[in-house]
Motif scaffolding. Sequence first.
Motif, mmCIF file in Angstrom:
data_model
loop_
_atom_site.group_PDB
_atom_site.id
_atom_site.type_symbol
_atom_site.label_atom_id
_atom_site.label_comp_id
_atom_site.label_asym_id
_atom_site.label_seq_id
_atom_site.Cartn_x
_atom_site.Cartn_y
_atom_site.Cartn_z
ATOM 1 N N LEU A 102 0.840 -1.214 0.000
ATOM 2 C CA LEU A 102 0.000 0.000 0.000
ATOM 3 C C LEU A 102 0.867 1.252 0.000
ATOM 4 C CD1 LEU A 102 -2.967 -0.585 2.467
ATOM 5 C CD2 LEU A 102 -3.139 0.548 0.262
ATOM 6 N N ASP A 103 1.929 1.213 0.821
ATOM 7 C CA ASP A 103 2.836 2.370 0.894
ATOM 8 C C ASP A 103 3.576 2.568 -0.416
ATOM 9 O OD1 ASP A 103 2.168 3.237 3.319
ATOM 10 O OD2 ASP A 103 3.851 2.323 4.399
ATOM 11 N N ALA A 104 4.049 1.458 -0.999
ATOM 12 C CA ALA A 104 4.807 1.555 -2.251
ATOM 13 C C ALA A 104 3.926 2.152 -3.348
ATOM 14 C CB ALA A 104 5.314 0.176 -2.658
ATOM 15 N N ILE A 105 2.667 1.730 -3.404
ATOM 16 C CA ILE A 105 1.762 2.244 -4.441
ATOM 17 C C ILE A 105 1.496 3.729 -4.203
ATOM 18 C CG2 ILE A 105 -0.581 2.113 -5.399
ATOM 19 C CD1 ILE A 105 -0.492 -0.907 -4.749
ATOM 20 N N ARG A 106 1.324 4.082 -2.936
ATOM 21 C CA ARG A 106 1.084 5.493 -2.594
ATOM 22 C C ARG A 106 2.206 6.369 -3.165
ATOM 23 N NH1 ARG A 106 -1.479 7.233 2.417
ATOM 24 N NH2 ARG A 106 -1.225 5.099 3.137
ATOM 25 N N HIS A 107 3.439 5.850 -3.092
ATOM 26 C CA HIS A 107 4.581 6.645 -3.550
ATOM 27 C C HIS A 107 4.731 6.681 -5.055
ATOM 28 C CE1 HIS A 107 5.901 6.234 0.739
ATOM 29 N NE2 HIS A 107 5.890 7.522 0.517
ATOM 30 N N LEU A 118 -0.842 -1.976 -11.316
ATOM 31 C CA LEU A 118 -1.810 -0.896 -11.530
ATOM 32 C C LEU A 118 -2.527 -1.074 -12.865
ATOM 33 C CD1 LEU A 118 0.309 2.072 -10.121
ATOM 34 C CD2 LEU A 118 -1.599 0.891 -9.021
ATOM 35 N N GLU A 119 -1.758 -1.522 -13.867
ATOM 36 C CA GLU A 119 -2.390 -1.763 -15.170
ATOM 37 C C GLU A 119 -3.442 -2.867 -15.070
ATOM 38 O OE1 GLU A 119 0.373 -2.275 -18.514
ATOM 39 O OE2 GLU A 119 0.879 -0.185 -17.983
ATOM 40 N N ALA A 120 -3.085 -3.919 -14.336
ATOM 41 C CA ALA A 120 -4.033 -5.028 -14.150
ATOM 42 C C ALA A 120 -5.297 -4.517 -13.476
ATOM 43 C CB ALA A 120 -3.389 -6.132 -13.316
#
Length: 594
Positions: A115-120, A252-254
């Motif tokens: 979740l944190d990695a995606i946020r960044h 994210l594409e998926a």
Amino acid sequence: MSDDGKKIIELPYSLTVRELAVLVDNSPIQVIKVLMANGVMASINQQIDFDTAAVVATELGFEPQLEQTEDEVKEVGEVPLWRRLIEDEDPALLENRPPIVTILGHVDHGKTTLLDAIRHTDVAGGEAGGITQHIGAYQIERNKRLITFMDTPGHAAFTSMRARGAQGADIVVLVVAADDGVMPQTREAANHAKAAQVPVIVALNKIDKPDANLELAKRQLSEIGLTPDEWDGDTIVVPVSATKKQGLEDLLEAILLVADNNTIKANSGGHCIGTVVEAELRKTTGPMVTLLVQNGTLKLGDIVVAGEGYGRLKAMFDQRSQRIKEAVPSTPVVVMGLNNLPKAGDLFQIVGSEKEARAIIEKRKEESESRQHSKRATLEELFAKYKSGQTKELRIILKADVQGSLEPIINSLEDIGKQQKDINVSILHAETGNVTESDVILAAASDAIVFGFNVSADVSSRRLADTEGVSIRLYEIIYRLMEDVEKALQGLLEPEMVEKQIGRANVLAIFKVSKHGTAAGCRVIDGELKRNAHVRVLRDNEAIFTGEMASLKREKEDVRNVREGMECGATLKGFSDFEVGDVLECFVIEKFGG
Ligand code: GDP
């Protein structure tokens, strides 16, 4: 029928104890007993695998076989209310909205890190200025499209929280650590997604680890009905490393692909409804509540009802703490103005007037009270049964801090049981760890009482116990637990008054006050302190005083109760020798089982 005349039953790769009970046409308790006899301690909602279930089925006279149709998804769940509401909208008024994604998975498989990695990855966030705050949900922009991510509300370890997480989402990203594979909570999360009819994307995480075994994990996924698309299944499996930030783009594409295939829509002009993601009481502002709008548009000045709270929205903030005036579907917002804290997972809605809001809340309260009364009535019926001799068993669910304290308690309980002529003491479930919602569910299902030694019960399990009419009793001293079990046994024959702990506080400081000698400055660590309740002072786990409270204050104001997490000052009648480190245990006296 099999050759030897046994009835053949098909069992899936994994199922809960409750589901197995239905299949073998026995009570869950019977199944739990057989499991216990085979050395498996399982609660009613726990997932067990085929092999374990097969042992139970065999003992109960069946011939178990592995279910052949593993791809067939059982539509067991119910479509969440908000989604049904959107389905009822005029299709001509529906527009696309950003998908709401929740990340589920087994503990330590990397949900938080992912979740944190995606946020960044959100470049747009940086450009817009302002840093994304932790409000339980956030939106990022990808290919000029928005995706909303929602944290599993509260303690991710609790079943019903995960179920709610799946209920609020359009897509579940199931995180599976490639070095650990499919684990019990992976299965459970997959089942929740299935139940809420939400599509699943698997993020196969920790691929950077040398012992990552992608093939094995994919095979295990196939076994739980999530066959990877590369193996002709219909689950997208994306290998990622949350710590090395690999594969995030693909993930994210998926998500966008699955979103496109699932027509995620809402009517921004329709009735406004959504989910409470997080709720927090702040000293200066009162309740600050994170809402995720799912249909309609939330506007400043709207009157919101959520759980048992309502109010006119005085201020709204986005995820970067910027003031906003309205929020369209799939947007997370923090709102101010509610008079009471709703629970994470509650639905919220907009109503026309405060009067209407109060009426809804009154009705909710009445319903929850009548639920409690009807449950109480069943407990009273239970006592009546004990009295009339129909039921002769005191059922106990026991939780303790360490294995070393479980054993002596079990032995003592068995001794107490042996001394009783008419009543059995039956320990349905004994385990280390805090009291959880599953313990309460098991207790409710089997008319048992939950006893805890040196453990706590979190807010969600207490709430559930309240609505289900289950007694949770927590102790720090073994003999007091034993005393209560003995009392309970007498109580079963003749209802008796017993103590019910309602809260505990740590003494952090001592103050001299004129009128009552010394006051204890404390923080409530569990439940609540009540001005008119009884109090016991514990020092090194020994009770050194039991009596009544003389005063209870918050910031010099007299108050009737102080809740978990709050600080307060308390004086007691007839006691003033507090020491820092003492524990105040607050309790009320009520009829056993009440
Ligand atoms: P959660 O319990 O599912 O939220 O898991 P966390 O996000 O707290 O992660 C658990 C542990 O796994 C932490 O020590 C993380 O640093 C580690 N971890 C998470 N993702 C990865 C990954 O992709 N690679 C490696 N090597 N470690 C990871």
